[in-house]
Design a protein around this motif. Structure first.
Motif, short mmCIF file in Angstrom:
data_model
loop_
_atom_site.label_atom_id
_atom_site.label_comp_id
_atom_site.label_asym_id
_atom_site.label_seq_id
_atom_site.Cartn_x
_atom_site.Cartn_y
_atom_site.Cartn_z
N GLU A 180 0.65 -1.16 -0.06
CA GLU A 180 0.19 -0.09 -0.21
C GLU A 180 0.90 1.32 -0.10
O GLU A 180 0.38 2.41 -0.39
N PHE A 181 1.93 1.24 0.40
CA PHE A 181 2.91 2.52 0.67
C PHE A 181 4.19 2.53 -0.19
O PHE A 181 4.69 3.59 -0.62
N SER A 182 4.68 1.28 -0.67
CA SER A 182 5.62 1.20 -1.39
C SER A 182 5.70 1.97 -2.90
O SER A 182 6.55 2.60 -3.33
N PRO A 183 4.53 1.94 -3.42
CA PRO A 183 4.26 2.71 -4.70
C PRO A 183 4.77 4.31 -4.51
O PRO A 183 5.25 4.85 -5.26
N LEU B 66 8.45 8.88 -4.87
CA LEU B 66 8.95 10.15 -4.11
C LEU B 66 10.35 10.13 -3.78
O LEU B 66 10.81 11.06 -3.15
N THR B 67 10.88 9.03 -4.02
CA THR B 67 12.46 8.95 -4.01
C THR B 67 13.05 9.73 -4.86
O THR B 67 13.10 9.18 -6.13
N GLY B 68 13.66 10.54 -4.57
CA GLY B 68 14.39 11.47 -5.66
C GLY B 68 13.52 12.17 -6.70
O GLY B 68 13.97 12.90 -7.54
N ARG B 69 12.25 12.39 -6.22
CA ARG B 69 11.35 13.20 -6.84
C ARG B 69 10.57 13.87 -5.97
O ARG B 69 10.33 13.63 -4.62
N GLU B 70 9.48 14.95 -6.47
CA GLU B 70 8.65 15.51 -5.72
C GLU B 70 7.41 15.59 -6.47
O GLU B 70 7.37 15.52 -7.63
#
Length: 233
Positions: free
Chosen positions: A36-39, A44-48
């Protein structure tokens, strides 16, 4: 940033500007690999992005995206990088607290780590089963020519096997000459297990170099791992 993160040296896969953080909190580690949270962590890792943009990208209801972002924010995995002004309430833009993460297996409970591998294996198994079922239908397209055959063996145990007709068990090697399946228990010393692993790896690596005829992609899945009696339950 949460106190349960510690800064480490950048991993080789990171760029020189990349800050890698080691996750030591079990709740954070579990959330990062939870389906549910990994996507969100991937996005958002390295992005915003804003919640609205995330909902569109992940094809989630807006309320769902908002709830999950807030959960990761409370866990210290996300941060607000800025607010964009608009009529009414400003839009918050989120980003992961680091551009790379290291998740030691020691950060997971045994059950959480097992679930992580099971989810991965389910994806692999689904691909294998999908290919196998397609092969069954392609090889036996006529109705009534293939199916499970249920019977009791001489010891009185109920058995199930593939059959081409009632009582006519299928010769798998003849019906599917390029397909095989093995699941067996082997009693090996450490030296024997290492030798078998090396032989299997070398054999699997040899074939991609052979390009005679018209090659067809095949799936090959090999596991060799020490197992206890309870692992088979």
């Amino acid at each position: 940033m949460s106190d349960s993160f510690s800064t480490s040296s950048p991993a080789p896969a990171c760029s020189s500007e990349c800050e890698c953080l080691t996750v030591t909190d079990a709740r954070q580690a579990a959330a990062m690999i939870h389906p549910e949270f990994s996507p969100l962590m991937d996005a958002l890792t390295g992005r915003e992005a804003s919640v609205g943009a995330l909902a569109r990208e992940l094809d989630w209801p807006l309320d769902t995206a908002h709830y999950r972002v807030k959960k990761l924010l409370r866990l210290g995995l996300l941060r607000v990088v800025r607010e964009e002004k608009r009529a009414g309430r400003p839009v918050k833009v989120y980003r992961a607290v680091a551009d790379a993460f290291f998740l030691p297996y020691s950060s997971f409970t045994h059950a959480t780590l097992e679930e992580k591998f099971l989810r991965h294996e389910l994806q692999v198994a689904r691909s294998l089963v999908r290919s196998y079922v397609r092969l069954l239908h392609d090889t036996f397209p006529q109705p009534g020519t293939l199916g499970p055959y249920l019977f009791r063996d001489e010891a009185g145990h109920l058995q199930e096997d593939l059959a081409a007709a009632p009582g006519k068990l299928l010769d798998l090697a003849a019906a599917f000459p390029t397909t095989t399946e093995h699941l067996r228990s082997l009693t090996l010393t450490d030296a024997e297990a290492r030798h078998l692993r090396d032989v299997l790896d070398a054999l699997a690596a040899e074939f991609p170099r052979r390009r005679a005829g018209q090659p067809l992609t095949h799936m090959l899945r090999l596991w060799l791992v020490p197992a206890r009696e309870e692992d088979w339950q």
